[in-house]
Design a protein around this motif. Sequence first.
Motif, PDB file in Angstrom:
ATOM      1  N   ALA A  67      -2.702   0.245  -2.430  1.00  0.00           N
ATOM      2  CA  ALA A  67      -2.882   1.642  -2.021  1.00  0.00           C
ATOM      3  C   ALA A  67      -4.214   2.182  -2.536  1.00  0.00           C
ATOM      4  CB  ALA A  67      -1.725   2.491  -2.533  1.00  0.00           C
ATOM      5  N   ILE A  68      -4.534   1.889  -3.791  1.00  0.00           N
ATOM      6  CA  ILE A  68      -5.800   2.360  -4.358  1.00  0.00           C
ATOM      7  C   ILE A  68      -6.976   1.692  -3.651  1.00  0.00           C
ATOM      8  CG2 ILE A  68      -7.201   2.442  -6.449  1.00  0.00           C
ATOM      9  CD1 ILE A  68      -4.618   2.610  -8.057  1.00  0.00           C
ATOM     10  N   SER A  69      -6.856   0.396  -3.359  1.00  0.00           N
ATOM     11  CA  SER A  69      -7.914  -0.302  -2.612  1.00  0.00           C
ATOM     12  C   SER A  69      -8.096   0.316  -1.234  1.00  0.00           C
ATOM     13  CB  SER A  69      -7.560  -1.785  -2.479  1.00  0.00           C
ATOM     14  OG  SER A  69      -7.531  -2.431  -3.728  1.00  0.00           O
ATOM     15  N   GLU A  70      -6.982   0.659  -0.608  1.00  0.00           N
ATOM     16  CA  GLU A  70      -7.034   1.271   0.718  1.00  0.00           C
ATOM     17  C   GLU A  70      -7.754   2.616   0.663  1.00  0.00           C
ATOM     18  OE1 GLU A  70      -3.768   2.678   4.140  1.00  0.00           O
ATOM     19  OE2 GLU A  70      -3.104   1.818   2.228  1.00  0.00           O
ATOM     20  N   TRP A  71      -7.435   3.415  -0.338  1.00  0.00           N
ATOM     21  CA  TRP A  71      -8.104   4.718  -0.486  1.00  0.00           C
ATOM     22  C   TRP A  71      -9.602   4.532  -0.719  1.00  0.00           C
ATOM     23  CZ3 TRP A  71      -3.914   6.723  -4.384  1.00  0.00           C
ATOM     24  CH2 TRP A  71      -2.765   7.093  -3.655  1.00  0.00           C
ATOM     25  N   ALA A  72      -9.957   3.550  -1.554  1.00  0.00           N
ATOM     26  CA  ALA A  72     -11.373   3.312  -1.837  1.00  0.00           C
ATOM     27  C   ALA A  72     -12.110   2.877  -0.571  1.00  0.00           C
ATOM     28  CB  ALA A  72     -11.514   2.250  -2.928  1.00  0.00           C
ATOM     29  N   GLU A  73     -11.494   2.006   0.212  1.00  0.00           N
ATOM     30  CA  GLU A  73     -12.120   1.520   1.444  1.00  0.00           C
ATOM     31  C   GLU A  73     -12.282   2.640   2.466  1.00  0.00           C
ATOM     32  OE1 GLU A  73      -9.416  -1.532   2.481  1.00  0.00           O
ATOM     33  OE2 GLU A  73     -10.004  -2.854   0.817  1.00  0.00           O
ATOM     34  N   GLN A  74     -11.395   3.613   2.439  1.00  0.00           N
ATOM     35  CA  GLN A  74     -11.462   4.731   3.385  1.00  0.00           C
ATOM     36  C   GLN A  74     -12.357   5.861   2.889  1.00  0.00           C
ATOM     37  OE1 GLN A  74      -7.353   5.826   3.807  1.00  0.00           O
ATOM     38  NE2 GLN A  74      -6.869   4.120   5.179  1.00  0.00           N
ATOM     39  N   GLY A  75     -12.921   5.702   1.679  1.00  0.00           N
ATOM     40  CA  GLY A  75     -13.779   6.741   1.125  1.00  0.00           C
ATOM     41  C   GLY A  75     -13.031   7.963   0.642  1.00  0.00           C
ATOM     42  N   ALA A  76     -11.734   7.796   0.342  1.00  0.00           N
ATOM     43  CA  ALA A  76     -10.916   8.943  -0.060  1.00  0.00           C
ATOM     44  C   ALA A  76     -11.338   9.518  -1.399  1.00  0.00           C
ATOM     45  CB  ALA A  76      -9.442   8.537  -0.103  1.00  0.00           C
TER      46      ALA A  76
ATOM     47  N   LEU B  86     -10.253  -3.484  -9.408  1.00  0.00           N
ATOM     48  CA  LEU B  86     -10.260  -2.029  -9.400  1.00  0.00           C
ATOM     49  C   LEU B  86     -10.610  -1.451 -10.763  1.00  0.00           C
ATOM     50  CD1 LEU B  86      -7.103  -1.434  -7.193  1.00  0.00           C
ATOM     51  CD2 LEU B  86      -9.452  -0.815  -6.601  1.00  0.00           C
ATOM     52  N   LEU B  87     -10.426  -2.231 -11.831  1.00  0.00           N
ATOM     53  CA  LEU B  87     -10.744  -1.733 -13.160  1.00  0.00           C
ATOM     54  C   LEU B  87     -12.242  -1.574 -13.361  1.00  0.00           C
ATOM     55  CD1 LEU B  87      -8.173  -3.701 -15.333  1.00  0.00           C
ATOM     56  CD2 LEU B  87      -8.053  -1.342 -14.558  1.00  0.00           C
ATOM     57  N   GLU B  88     -13.030  -2.109 -12.427  1.00  0.00           N
ATOM     58  CA  GLU B  88     -14.480  -1.926 -12.487  1.00  0.00           C
ATOM     59  C   GLU B  88     -14.900  -0.577 -11.917  1.00  0.00           C
ATOM     60  OE1 GLU B  88     -16.126  -5.209 -10.388  1.00  0.00           O
ATOM     61  OE2 GLU B  88     -15.019  -6.717 -11.550  1.00  0.00           O
ATOM     62  N   ALA B  89     -13.982   0.083 -11.190  1.00  0.00           N
ATOM     63  CA  ALA B  89     -14.283   1.393 -10.613  1.00  0.00           C
ATOM     64  C   ALA B  89     -14.117   2.472 -11.683  1.00  0.00           C
ATOM     65  CB  ALA B  89     -13.354   1.677  -9.433  1.00  0.00           C
TER      66      ALA B  89
ATOM     67  N   GLY C 187       0.798  -1.214   0.000  1.00  0.00           N
ATOM     68  CA  GLY C 187       0.000   0.000   0.000  1.00  0.00           C
ATOM     69  C   GLY C 187       0.835   1.271   0.000  1.00  0.00           C
ATOM     70  N   ALA C 188       0.246   2.349   0.541  1.00  0.00           N
ATOM     71  CA  ALA C 188       0.901   3.662   0.523  1.00  0.00           C
ATOM     72  C   ALA C 188       2.205   3.651   1.296  1.00  0.00           C
ATOM     73  CB  ALA C 188      -0.048   4.710   1.096  1.00  0.00           C
TER      74      ALA C 188
ATOM     75  N   VAL D 119       0.788  -0.561  -5.482  1.00  0.00           N
ATOM     76  CA  VAL D 119      -0.104   0.437  -6.071  1.00  0.00           C
ATOM     77  C   VAL D 119      -1.554  -0.021  -5.970  1.00  0.00           C
ATOM     78  CG1 VAL D 119      -0.814   1.486  -8.261  1.00  0.00           C
ATOM     79  CG2 VAL D 119       1.600   1.446  -7.631  1.00  0.00           C
ATOM     80  N   ALA D 120      -1.820  -1.269  -6.339  1.00  0.00           N
ATOM     81  CA  ALA D 120      -3.187  -1.784  -6.270  1.00  0.00           C
ATOM     82  C   ALA D 120      -3.717  -1.751  -4.837  1.00  0.00           C
ATOM     83  CB  ALA D 120      -3.236  -3.201  -6.830  1.00  0.00           C
TER      84      ALA D 120
END
Length: 342
Positions: free
Chosen positions: A160-169, A208-211, A94-95, A157-158
Amino acid sequence: MSYRIPQQPASLEELARRQQNVVTASQLRARGVPARMVSEHCRSGGPWQRLLPRVYLLQDGAPTPEQRMWAALLYAAQNGPAGDGTREGAVITGAAALALYGFVSVPRLPAVLGVEVLVPRQRRLRDAGQVRIRRTERELEARSVHGLAVAPVARAVADAISEWAEQGAFDSGRVGPGLLRALLREALLARGGCTVAELLAELAEARLLEAPRVRAAVDELLAARREAAFTELVALAVERGLPLPLPGPELRMRGGTYIAVPDLYWPEAAVAVEVDSELRCVSEGEAAWVRGGQHRMEYLGVRVVYVGSARLAAERDAVGDELAQAYGTGGEDVVELVVSER
């Protein structure tokens, strides 16, 4: 019969130096430090402190960002092999991993508070403090960064993006399209980064490509790479004395049946060029559509040259020779096609 002499664990001083003064309870026990002494040293005003469950810092004062990373990794990996097996059973992702890699598109290491750690799915482990556990069924891969076990760039990277999505960023606006695009570009351009194929594979694995936001950023990234490749291919054609190809024409049969839209096309030679054809589609439906057009062109006698942007950058002259040879040979028994410039 031969006997293997048990390897003695490193001394506490050596271990502390290697792990920036962060050690686990099992490592202390293996070096003869009793639990009672650990408790006494961690009392208020003592020389040591407890950072996480069964993870200790052998000094007073606030831990450095690197020491917090060591604590997170050791907390998640401490049930692995006894002794110093800190690289087995857990990797930072992640980040936090990207900060360790030195990515400029994520906060610098001192600003990274939460640390994501990737572990096998069967591990019984809970989040603790600022450590968040992410499980995987795949075999762990690790890169050594500042002595720490870190996930490969594409996986980090994947996650980190999942983490941001889960946190509502994304919904809160804390992570916008610009940051997402910058992160993906940096993953491909950074020293020791990843390939487009590796990045897309990890994003697809994480769904994540579905987002829509991620999909838009990926589409823009691939479009930019393809546009740069088109410019380079046209320059190569000019250098080899070839006429300029048509960019993205629509090919149809005389009766109007659709055939394909190649990236570049020489109608007088019946030669088409497809750039990054295996990467440009992020859904199976799109990939099937593109493959169908390529197969139809080949079936009708068009010679199709497949070029990857990575190979174009690494073997420019070889790609130029391939284009010149294809143009000189041309297609074979080509069915007459209607070419429409778009």
